[in-house]
Design a protein around this motif. Structure first.
Motif, PDB file in Angstrom:
ATOM      1  N   THR A 172       0.822  -1.218   0.000  1.00 38.00           N
ATOM      2  CA  THR A 172       0.000   0.000   0.000  1.00 38.00           C
ATOM      3  C   THR A 172       0.853   1.263   0.000  1.00 38.00           C
ATOM      4  OG1 THR A 172      -0.141  -0.169   2.405  1.00 38.00           O
ATOM      5  CG2 THR A 172      -1.979  -1.056   1.142  1.00 38.00           C
ATOM      6  N   PHE A 173       2.121   1.128   0.403  1.00 37.66           N
ATOM      7  CA  PHE A 173       3.016   2.291   0.422  1.00 37.66           C
ATOM      8  C   PHE A 173       3.744   2.355  -0.922  1.00 37.66           C
ATOM      9  CE2 PHE A 173       2.336   1.149   4.846  1.00 37.66           C
ATOM     10  CZ  PHE A 173       1.989   2.383   5.388  1.00 37.66           C
ATOM     11  N   SER A 174       3.178   3.129  -1.817  1.00 37.80           N
ATOM     12  CA  SER A 174       3.708   3.294  -3.166  1.00 37.80           C
ATOM     13  C   SER A 174       3.394   4.703  -3.627  1.00 37.80           C
ATOM     14  CB  SER A 174       3.071   2.272  -4.115  1.00 37.80           C
ATOM     15  OG  SER A 174       1.690   2.540  -4.260  1.00 37.80           O
ATOM     16  N   PRO A 175       4.038   5.175  -4.698  1.00 39.44           N
ATOM     17  CA  PRO A 175       3.746   6.546  -5.155  1.00 39.44           C
ATOM     18  C   PRO A 175       2.287   6.780  -5.502  1.00 39.44           C
ATOM     19  CG  PRO A 175       5.785   5.764  -6.118  1.00 39.44           C
ATOM     20  CD  PRO A 175       5.172   4.587  -5.417  1.00 39.44           C
ATOM     21  N   GLY A 176       1.568   5.740  -5.889  1.00 42.97           N
ATOM     22  CA  GLY A 176       0.144   5.892  -6.183  1.00 42.97           C
ATOM     23  C   GLY A 176      -0.104   6.575  -7.509  1.00 42.97           C
ATOM     24  N   ASP A 182      -6.265  10.745  -3.132  1.00 44.10           N
ATOM     25  CA  ASP A 182      -5.539  10.980  -1.875  1.00 44.10           C
ATOM     26  C   ASP A 182      -6.019  12.263  -1.210  1.00 44.10           C
ATOM     27  OD1 ASP A 182      -4.016   8.704  -2.111  1.00 44.10           O
ATOM     28  OD2 ASP A 182      -2.219   9.728  -2.821  1.00 44.10           O
ATOM     29  N   ALA A 266      -0.917   6.116   4.097  1.00 48.53           N
ATOM     30  CA  ALA A 266      -0.206   6.231   2.821  1.00 48.53           C
ATOM     31  C   ALA A 266      -0.524   7.547   2.098  1.00 48.53           C
ATOM     32  CB  ALA A 266      -0.515   5.031   1.926  1.00 48.53           C
ATOM     33  N   ARG A 270       2.250  10.223   0.881  1.00 51.43           N
ATOM     34  CA  ARG A 270       2.411  10.515  -0.552  1.00 51.43           C
ATOM     35  C   ARG A 270       2.341  11.997  -0.862  1.00 51.43           C
ATOM     36  NH1 ARG A 270      -0.206   5.347  -1.847  1.00 51.43           N
ATOM     37  NH2 ARG A 270      -2.258   6.258  -1.489  1.00 51.43           N
ATOM     38  N   GLU A 290       8.623   3.481   4.690  1.00 51.42           N
ATOM     39  CA  GLU A 290       7.289   3.650   4.103  1.00 51.42           C
ATOM     40  C   GLU A 290       7.185   4.974   3.368  1.00 51.42           C
ATOM     41  OE1 GLU A 290       4.771   1.007   7.384  1.00 51.42           O
ATOM     42  OE2 GLU A 290       5.035   3.162   7.692  1.00 51.42           O
ATOM     43  N   CYS A 294       6.664   5.591  -0.757  1.00 50.38           N
ATOM     44  CA  CYS A 294       5.605   6.451  -1.294  1.00 50.38           C
ATOM     45  C   CYS A 294       6.158   7.552  -2.189  1.00 50.38           C
ATOM     46  CB  CYS A 294       4.810   7.082  -0.155  1.00 50.38           C
ATOM     47  SG  CYS A 294       3.688   5.933   0.686  1.00 50.38           S
ATOM     48  N   THR A 296       8.275   9.956  -1.047  1.00 49.17           N
ATOM     49  CA  THR A 296       8.445  11.169  -0.249  1.00 49.17           C
ATOM     50  C   THR A 296       9.775  11.136   0.488  1.00 49.17           C
ATOM     51  OG1 THR A 296       6.069  11.383   0.073  1.00 49.17           O
ATOM     52  CG2 THR A 296       7.480  12.551   1.625  1.00 49.17           C
TER      53      THR A 296
END
Length: 371
Positions: A172-176, A182, A266, A270, A290, A294, A296
């Motif tokens: 779930t911890f990704s750049p998205g 968000d 997350a 992000r 984490e 993301c 960051t």
């Protein structure tokens, strides 16, 4: 093999320890699909994504009251009704009266090293449970090599009985790919860019005073910038946080969220411009990893897992002083520097992948059963 898991840290208002436990158990369950993992929860039934895995089941005590009392009495009776080969305690303790062989993880020994951070009863509760668990366990697990020596020295655990299992970063911890989604999640929290972020329980050793000081310097030239603090206030003097904010002239510029639910963690990471994770002592330090996952950049202190993964990380404050923290934030201040960190982060974090962590934990559990 049937593995029981103490799962009370994964329910309710979960913290980094609960997230780490859930991710490790999920990784081990995926690494050994023919095993059965039985999770023992203290509270009442609630949705648990981990239990969606085919080889994971949940047992709920459905009880209130003290977790420690349940763990050392009621849980022992529950374990006797299940045909378990092994019991895994992912957070410092095991039921002492159970005859099921055990494995325990000691993430850190803060209750030994920093006694003033805990009330006397809490300090001794943690110490006794950890000491007895380390003595009873077939294997004692730590998150990184630096902790292995500390556990061996302080608790007299033979090095051959200590294993290292890194904590992976959840998917779930990704750049998205949905910035607007968000931001919609952040609106109810009263949060919007640009902001700096402190995520995690506020403890004296995590030096919120230095983050506030560094932010105060940046805020002079950036009237739109805010500081978001998301985590339960567990300072020895909780009222001191508001006093620092007022003395630095930051009233209205700092958003105190308290504990936040998993769905917001997350997105908060992000959309932050910078995150901060400072500490005089940690066993691992999952939140900085984490944050980097993301995309960051994060200002960190030394003594974390990131030291091993990224020795020359540019956002590290080598000393816990206001000047050093401000300088570290300054090195990540421009967009080009932050982009360079984002590009390198995936390669640096590859060593703590979910697959690698799952295999490590499964291997340690096999060693415990084999004796």
């Amino acid at each position: 093999m049937r593995v029981g898991v103490l799962a009370h840290e994964m329910e309710g208002e979960t913290t980094g320890v609960g997230r780490a436990a859930a991710e490790l158990v999920a990784a081990a369950a995926e690494a050994r699909p023919r095993w059965r993992f039985c999770l023992f929860f203290h509270g009442r039934p609630a949705a648990q994504p981990l239990c969606d895995l085919a080889n994971v089941e949940a047992v709920w005590a459905g009880r209130g009251g003290r977790v420690v009392l349940w763990e050392q009495t009621g849980l022992v009776r529950q374990l006797a009704r299940h045909d378990l080969d092994l019991l895994y305690g992912p957070s410092y303790s095991l039921p002492l009266a159970s005859s099921v062989p055990g494995v325990v993880t000691l993430h850190d020994l803060s209750f030994e090293r920093l006694p003033d951070e805990f009330a006397p009863r809490e300090r001794w509760r943690r110490r006794l449970l950890a000491r007895f668990a380390a003595r009873r366990a077939s294997r004692v697990l730590v998150d990184r090599e630096a902790m292995a020596g500390e556990v061996a020295l302080r608790y007299g655990v033979a090095p051959a009985r200590i294993g290292r299992v890194p904590i992976p970063v959840a998917a779930t911890f990704s750049p998205g790919r949905d910035p607007e989604g968000d931001l919609r999640l952040l609106v109810p929290l009263g949060v919007g860019p640009p902001y700096w972020l402190v995520l995690g329980s506020l403890l004296d050793r995590r030096r919120p005073d230095l983050v506030l000081g560094a932010f105060a310097r940046a805020a002079r030239s950036r009237p739109d910038l805010t500081l978001v603090i998301a985590g339960a206030n567990r300072l020895r003097r909780p009222e001191g946080l508001e006093r620092w904010i007022s003395e630095l002239g930051l009233s209205g510029r700092v958003r105190l969220l308290g504990w936040v639910g998993e769905e917001a963690v997350a997105p908060l990471l992000r959309r932050a411009e910078l995150a901060f994770y400072l500490s005089t002592y940690e066993g691992y330090g999952l939140p900085p990893l984490e944050a980097l996952a993301c995309g960051t950049p994060v200002v960190v202190s030394s003594g974390l897992a990131l030291d091993d993964l990224w020795p020359d990380y540019p956002g590290r404050a080598r000393e816990l002083t206001l000047e050093a923290v401000t300088a570290a934030a300054g090195r990540l201040a421009d967009a080009a520097s932050r982009e360079a960190v984002r590009r390198q982060a995936p390669e640096r974090l590859a060593a703590v992948s979910r697959a690698a962590a799952g295999e490590s934990l499964a291997g340690e559990l096999e060693k415990a059963v084999a004796g």
